[in-house]
Design a protein around this motif. Structure first.
Motif, PDB file in Angstrom:
ATOM      1  N   PRO A  33       7.740  56.047  84.671  1.00 54.53           N
ATOM      2  CA  PRO A  33       7.594  56.264  86.114  1.00 54.53           C
ATOM      3  C   PRO A  33       8.846  56.958  86.654  1.00 54.53           C
ATOM      4  N   PRO A  34       8.687  57.961  87.526  1.00 55.40           N
ATOM      5  CA  PRO A  34       9.824  58.765  87.993  1.00 55.40           C
ATOM      6  C   PRO A  34      10.992  57.951  88.553  1.00 55.40           C
ATOM      7  N   GLN A  35      10.730  56.949  89.376  1.00 55.33           N
ATOM      8  CA  GLN A  35      11.825  56.172  89.960  1.00 55.33           C
ATOM      9  C   GLN A  35      12.581  55.391  88.882  1.00 55.33           C
ATOM     10  N   GLU A  36      11.854  54.827  87.928  1.00 54.65           N
ATOM     11  CA  GLU A  36      12.497  54.085  86.839  1.00 54.65           C
ATOM     12  C   GLU A  36      13.314  55.025  85.956  1.00 54.65           C
ATOM     13  N   VAL A 157      13.232  51.198  79.327  1.00 53.49           N
ATOM     14  CA  VAL A 157      13.472  52.057  80.476  1.00 53.49           C
ATOM     15  C   VAL A 157      12.610  51.490  81.596  1.00 53.49           C
ATOM     16  N   GLY A 158      13.246  50.842  82.573  1.00 52.87           N
ATOM     17  CA  GLY A 158      12.503  50.209  83.662  1.00 52.87           C
ATOM     18  C   GLY A 158      11.564  49.152  83.122  1.00 52.87           C
ATOM     19  N   SER A 159      10.281  49.299  83.419  1.00 57.10           N
ATOM     20  CA  SER A 159       9.291  48.328  82.962  1.00 57.10           C
ATOM     21  C   SER A 159       8.660  48.713  81.622  1.00 57.10           C
ATOM     22  N   THR A 160       9.094  49.830  81.048  1.00 62.58           N
ATOM     23  CA  THR A 160       8.535  50.314  79.789  1.00 62.58           C
ATOM     24  C   THR A 160       9.373  49.839  78.606  1.00 62.58           C
TER      25      THR A 160
END
Length: 170
Positions: A33-36, A157-160
């Motif tokens: 996701p771009p923000q993450e 990376v973020g939620s990934t």
């Protein structure tokens, strides 16, 4: 003009940050996701973390230059990969990225050769590399340098959570 390789210095922090963000985004930008992705890039490849890495005596970074423009790089430092057999003094290849316009011309091998020459002086050290489980081309590339699968971990990376192979060259 052929591309040149040289070791990075603290004066290269801004250029290193720019190429790190550009190559990561070019390679993996559509995976998150771009923000993450933006948060990850700032925290890991922004100017401050690049300066910190360049100041760390256990780190070494090589730049691939087309004239004055940085088009790729290899960053290495103290191993942080989670493996029970990792020891102090082991080195991790943190990142090896080249802009797509310069792929398939042997530049990755040139960067890797410069790194291996540094890694093995004054004696051979253990090398660790984390590679996405589906990046078979990178796995083959590192196998040519004697790296074999030694484990797995999650790269976040973020939620990934991406499953990574831990490769090792003894």
């Amino acid at each position: 003009m052929s591309l040149q390789i040289r070791r990075a210095t603290l004066a290269d922090a801004e250029a290193l940050s720019a190429i790190a963000i550009a190559t990561y985004t070019e390679t993996w930008g559509d995976s998150y996701p771009p923000q993450e992705l933006d948060v990850f890039l700032h925290e890991h490849y922004g100017l401050a973390p690049q300066r910190e890495e360049l100041c760390d005596p256990r780190s070494a970074i090589w730049l691939l230059l087309d004239g004055e423009q940085v088009v790729g790089y290899l960053a290495a430092g103290a191993n942080t990969l989670p493996h029970a057999e990792a020891r102090d003094g082991d080195i991790e290849l943190k990142r090896l990225y080249i802009l797509a316009a310069h792929h398939n011309r042997g530049h990755g091998a040139r960067l890797m050769d410069a790194f291996i020459a540094w890694l093995d002086q004054p004696h051979r050290r253990t090398l660790w590399v984390g590679v996405w489980e589906e990046n078979l081309a990178a796995q083959r590339f590192y196998a040519r340098y004697g790296c074999e699968k030694a484990g797995e971990y999650d790269f976040i990376v973020g939620s990934t959570h991406d499953r990574e192979h831990i490769l090792r060259r003894r």
